[in-house]
Write a protein that holds these residues in place. Sequence first.
Motif, PDB file in Angstrom:
ATOM      1  N   ASP A 322       0.827  -1.218   0.000  1.00 58.37           N
ATOM      2  CA  ASP A 322       0.000   0.000   0.000  1.00 58.37           C
ATOM      3  C   ASP A 322       0.856   1.259   0.000  1.00 58.37           C
ATOM      4  O   ASP A 322       0.495   2.275  -0.614  1.00 58.37           O
ATOM      5  CB  ASP A 322      -0.928   0.005   1.215  1.00 58.37           C
ATOM      6  CG  ASP A 322      -2.069  -1.004   1.080  1.00 58.37           C
ATOM      7  OD1 ASP A 322      -2.387  -1.364  -0.060  1.00 58.37           O
ATOM      8  OD2 ASP A 322      -2.607  -1.431   2.122  1.00 58.37           O
ATOM      9  N   GLN A 323       1.998   1.197   0.700  1.00 63.19           N
ATOM     10  CA  GLN A 323       2.914   2.345   0.703  1.00 63.19           C
ATOM     11  C   GLN A 323       3.456   2.605  -0.698  1.00 63.19           C
ATOM     12  O   GLN A 323       3.635   3.747  -1.118  1.00 63.19           O
ATOM     13  CB  GLN A 323       4.061   2.091   1.679  1.00 63.19           C
ATOM     14  CG  GLN A 323       3.626   2.128   3.140  1.00 63.19           C
ATOM     15  CD  GLN A 323       4.745   1.723   4.083  1.00 63.19           C
ATOM     16  OE1 GLN A 323       5.847   1.368   3.647  1.00 63.19           O
ATOM     17  NE2 GLN A 323       4.476   1.770   5.380  1.00 63.19           N
ATOM     18  N   GLN A 324       3.719   1.502  -1.438  1.00 65.50           N
ATOM     19  CA  GLN A 324       4.188   1.640  -2.818  1.00 65.50           C
ATOM     20  C   GLN A 324       3.071   2.232  -3.693  1.00 65.50           C
ATOM     21  O   GLN A 324       3.327   3.009  -4.608  1.00 65.50           O
ATOM     22  CB  GLN A 324       4.578   0.259  -3.374  1.00 65.50           C
ATOM     23  CG  GLN A 324       5.593  -0.502  -2.569  1.00 65.50           C
ATOM     24  CD  GLN A 324       7.011  -0.031  -2.839  1.00 65.50           C
ATOM     25  OE1 GLN A 324       7.261   0.681  -3.806  1.00 65.50           O
ATOM     26  NE2 GLN A 324       7.942  -0.405  -1.971  1.00 65.50           N
ATOM     27  N   PRO A 405      10.740  -5.318  -9.977  1.00 69.43           N
ATOM     28  CA  PRO A 405       9.855  -6.077 -10.879  1.00 69.43           C
ATOM     29  C   PRO A 405       8.668  -6.723 -10.182  1.00 69.43           C
ATOM     30  O   PRO A 405       7.539  -6.640 -10.669  1.00 69.43           O
ATOM     31  CB  PRO A 405      10.796  -7.134 -11.478  1.00 69.43           C
ATOM     32  CG  PRO A 405      12.144  -6.516 -11.416  1.00 69.43           C
ATOM     33  CD  PRO A 405      12.154  -5.708 -10.155  1.00 69.43           C
ATOM     34  N   ILE A 406       8.903  -7.382  -9.035  1.00 66.89           N
ATOM     35  CA  ILE A 406       7.784  -8.060  -8.373  1.00 66.89           C
ATOM     36  C   ILE A 406       6.814  -7.028  -7.777  1.00 66.89           C
ATOM     37  O   ILE A 406       5.606  -7.271  -7.691  1.00 66.89           O
ATOM     38  CB  ILE A 406       8.281  -9.042  -7.285  1.00 66.89           C
ATOM     39  CG1 ILE A 406       7.154 -10.025  -6.891  1.00 66.89           C
ATOM     40  CG2 ILE A 406       8.797  -8.313  -6.068  1.00 66.89           C
ATOM     41  CD1 ILE A 406       6.678 -10.911  -7.979  1.00 66.89           C
ATOM     42  N   THR A 407       7.353  -5.866  -7.381  1.00 61.34           N
ATOM     43  CA  THR A 407       6.478  -4.798  -6.890  1.00 61.34           C
ATOM     44  C   THR A 407       5.561  -4.318  -7.999  1.00 61.34           C
ATOM     45  O   THR A 407       4.353  -4.130  -7.799  1.00 61.34           O
ATOM     46  CB  THR A 407       7.313  -3.615  -6.349  1.00 61.34           C
ATOM     47  OG1 THR A 407       8.181  -4.088  -5.319  1.00 61.34           O
ATOM     48  CG2 THR A 407       6.412  -2.521  -5.800  1.00 61.34           C
ATOM     49  N   ILE A 408       6.125  -4.143  -9.198  1.00 54.95           N
ATOM     50  CA  ILE A 408       5.323  -3.730 -10.353  1.00 54.95           C
ATOM     51  C   ILE A 408       4.272  -4.791 -10.672  1.00 54.95           C
ATOM     52  O   ILE A 408       3.105  -4.481 -10.957  1.00 54.95           O
ATOM     53  CB  ILE A 408       6.225  -3.479 -11.586  1.00 54.95           C
ATOM     54  CG1 ILE A 408       7.157  -2.281 -11.322  1.00 54.95           C
ATOM     55  CG2 ILE A 408       5.389  -3.242 -12.831  1.00 54.95           C
ATOM     56  CD1 ILE A 408       8.190  -2.055 -12.408  1.00 54.95           C
ATOM     57  N   ILE A 575       6.953  -3.617 -20.397  1.00 50.86           N
ATOM     58  CA  ILE A 575       6.880  -2.400 -19.594  1.00 50.86           C
ATOM     59  C   ILE A 575       8.074  -2.389 -18.631  1.00 50.86           C
ATOM     60  O   ILE A 575       8.617  -3.426 -18.284  1.00 50.86           O
ATOM     61  CB  ILE A 575       5.569  -2.294 -18.796  1.00 50.86           C
ATOM     62  CG1 ILE A 575       5.463  -3.426 -17.759  1.00 50.86           C
ATOM     63  CG2 ILE A 575       4.358  -2.305 -19.704  1.00 50.86           C
ATOM     64  CD1 ILE A 575       4.296  -3.265 -16.809  1.00 50.86           C
ATOM     65  N   THR A 576       8.449  -1.192 -18.230  1.00 47.98           N
ATOM     66  CA  THR A 576       9.552  -1.066 -17.275  1.00 47.98           C
ATOM     67  C   THR A 576       9.107  -0.376 -15.990  1.00 47.98           C
ATOM     68  O   THR A 576       9.820  -0.391 -14.998  1.00 47.98           O
ATOM     69  CB  THR A 576      10.731  -0.260 -17.884  1.00 47.98           C
ATOM     70  OG1 THR A 576      10.240   1.005 -18.314  1.00 47.98           O
ATOM     71  CG2 THR A 576      11.334  -1.014 -19.054  1.00 47.98           C
ATOM     72  N   ASP A 577       7.908   0.214 -16.016  1.00 46.57           N
ATOM     73  CA  ASP A 577       7.442   0.898 -14.815  1.00 46.57           C
ATOM     74  C   ASP A 577       5.927   1.013 -14.837  1.00 46.57           C
ATOM     75  O   ASP A 577       5.296   0.872 -15.887  1.00 46.57           O
ATOM     76  CB  ASP A 577       8.063   2.296 -14.707  1.00 46.57           C
ATOM     77  CG  ASP A 577       8.302   2.669 -13.244  1.00 46.57           C
ATOM     78  OD1 ASP A 577       7.576   2.136 -12.387  1.00 46.57           O
ATOM     79  OD2 ASP A 577       9.205   3.479 -12.974  1.00 46.57           O
ATOM     80  N   VAL A 578       5.376   1.299 -13.676  1.00 50.33           N
ATOM     81  CA  VAL A 578       3.923   1.389 -13.552  1.00 50.33           C
ATOM     82  C   VAL A 578       3.374   2.526 -14.400  1.00 50.33           C
ATOM     83  O   VAL A 578       2.255   2.446 -14.916  1.00 50.33           O
ATOM     84  CB  VAL A 578       3.526   1.590 -12.077  1.00 50.33           C
ATOM     85  CG1 VAL A 578       2.023   1.752 -11.936  1.00 50.33           C
ATOM     86  CG2 VAL A 578       3.996   0.419 -11.259  1.00 50.33           C
ATOM     87  N   GLN A 579       4.149   3.591 -14.582  1.00 56.80           N
ATOM     88  CA  GLN A 579       3.674   4.724 -15.365  1.00 56.80           C
ATOM     89  C   GLN A 579       3.298   4.316 -16.788  1.00 56.80           C
ATOM     90  O   GLN A 579       2.488   4.970 -17.437  1.00 56.80           O
ATOM     91  CB  GLN A 579       4.742   5.834 -15.424  1.00 56.80           C
ATOM     92  CG  GLN A 579       4.786   6.675 -14.166  1.00 56.80           C
ATOM     93  CD  GLN A 579       5.788   6.149 -13.159  1.00 56.80           C
ATOM     94  OE1 GLN A 579       6.091   4.959 -13.170  1.00 56.80           O
ATOM     95  NE2 GLN A 579       6.285   7.003 -12.288  1.00 56.80           N
TER      96      GLN A 579
END
Length: 600
Positions: A322-324, A405-408, A575-579
């Motif tokens: 959730d912090q992420q 990566p796993i966070t994404i 993809i490389t990021d959530v954006q």
Amino acid sequence: MNKEDSFKEKFKQAILSTVKVISEDNFLNPKNKKQLNEENLKVNDIENIKDKNEFIKIRAENDSEALKRKFSNKSIFEKNMPSNHSCQSLYKLSEKIRYEMLGSEMLMGISKNFQKNYSNKLKKIDLTKIKKKDDVNISDAFEIYMLDKFLKVQIEPEAQKILSFWEKELRDTFDKHITYLNKNLENQEIYNSKFSEILENMEIFDNEENDEKKETQEDNNQDNSSSNNQDDNDSDSSEDKKEDDSLNEGVDGLDDINEFRLDEQTTSEENENQQSESVVQKKNLGVGDRDYKVYTTEFDEVAKAENLESPEEISKLRKNLDQQLTSFQDIITKLANKLQRQLLAKQNRAWEFDLEEGLLDSSKLPRIIIDPYNSLSFKKEKDLDFKDTVVTLLIDNSGSMRGRPITIAALCADILSRTLERCSVKVEILGFTTKNWKGGLSREEWNKSGKTKNPGRLNDLRHIIYKSADTHWRQSKKNLGLMLKEGLLKENIDGEAITWAFNRLKKRKEERKIMMVISDGAPVDDSTLSVNSGDFLEKHLKKIVKFIENKSDIEILAIGIGHDVSRYYQKAIKITDVQELGDVMIGQLSGLFENKKKLH
């Protein structure tokens, strides 16, 4: 109609509605609804209800029937039926407890109905005629054992006495398998076949079977020898024919994915009989892929995420996730709204007008003002086929995904799950890894057996269910934080994981089925690749994906995090990021909903 009759009629309708919802028979052909009402349910017993316990009994029995329809596949059940007649009643009980456990986990009300009904049943046991072991039917003792070990029903003293006569045999036989069976409750194939195997191997049934054979043999000895010879010849030819038929079936079914399902690794007796080495279990596993083998499946695991860690640790990991999410909150909101608009636009909403009931059509009100004798006009929205959709998110939980990566991947799962459920699309979230580094118990077994050449896959699989399709996101959101636990992430064997997810998905009743694989590249397992060819896992993955893309009605899409996975999947995103999720995900995902995939 007096109050009592009115109440019973309302209770009857409530039972029927509940069963239809639980079993999902309300989605079937109307012909089935009549059969559901008249033949399978115990609603007629409502007329004779005398006390509260009978109400509970009817609710529990109809819950059980609904769960049987939802979770029990008749062909799988019959295929694994023990040949020993004495085992069959216990086998039927084991399957009944299995789908009742799944229902109890699904809804608290179902669990309470079963608990109360079984408790009432156990309290009514009559001990006056039970003095010794021979007075107790093993089926009764087995049912009490299953209620105690699986459904966790409180065992009354009367029931405990019944169980005590057979408790040692049952504990010695089943206690060591309980963990394995609990982990595979959702996999009927594994559960049924394992129970059948256990029952067939019970010594008490061996004795009964030998007695039956002995009696049969004594009867046969009374016949003349010529008749016996003729019967033997007929029997031999019949057995030969059966063997030929079974071999032919095996050849004809090579291209059928059912022949190589992950959940059948532990049940294929035909494959085991063909092994030249008794210890090595080199079993085919793939879609017509004879080159792919598995050394052993004994140590593989299918686990629910909530069972892998304590609730406190899972909550802690979810807070971390959730912090992420906080830093991406604006992006997530925009993405969710945009994706939702895109998907809802695909639904092609339509209305039926000039109806006698429904919503009032305000556009026709002026004609009432002009001519009061005109009747009111109503409209109703047409049923939408779009809602009949399920999406499986299969996430690589390997060590190479550790960190960002796993966070994404976890963020992707969280965002997609919430957004798709807003659009009435069911979502299942699965993960795959191994239980150990460097092969674990599988490699130890291989070392002990003499290190056979080319043993096939040589590691202990761990497949994780973070969220089932029928569970709402709010009920499973804590589980997604478990992906951030570093100790969980080990090796990745993609081909078998996709096979597992495919088999779960194809059992669903929805017309449109989509699988999204979130990974960071090629399958890697050092233990397996060190004793097989370097492309052993990669070749298997390509064959599995190719089969799903070309010979099934399931859409498959891959999201490569930091790596291009287009060499494995026809439809692939990097993809490389959530954006980057916004534009890429909306374009690719919403495109899958435009038309159902046509089979090649």
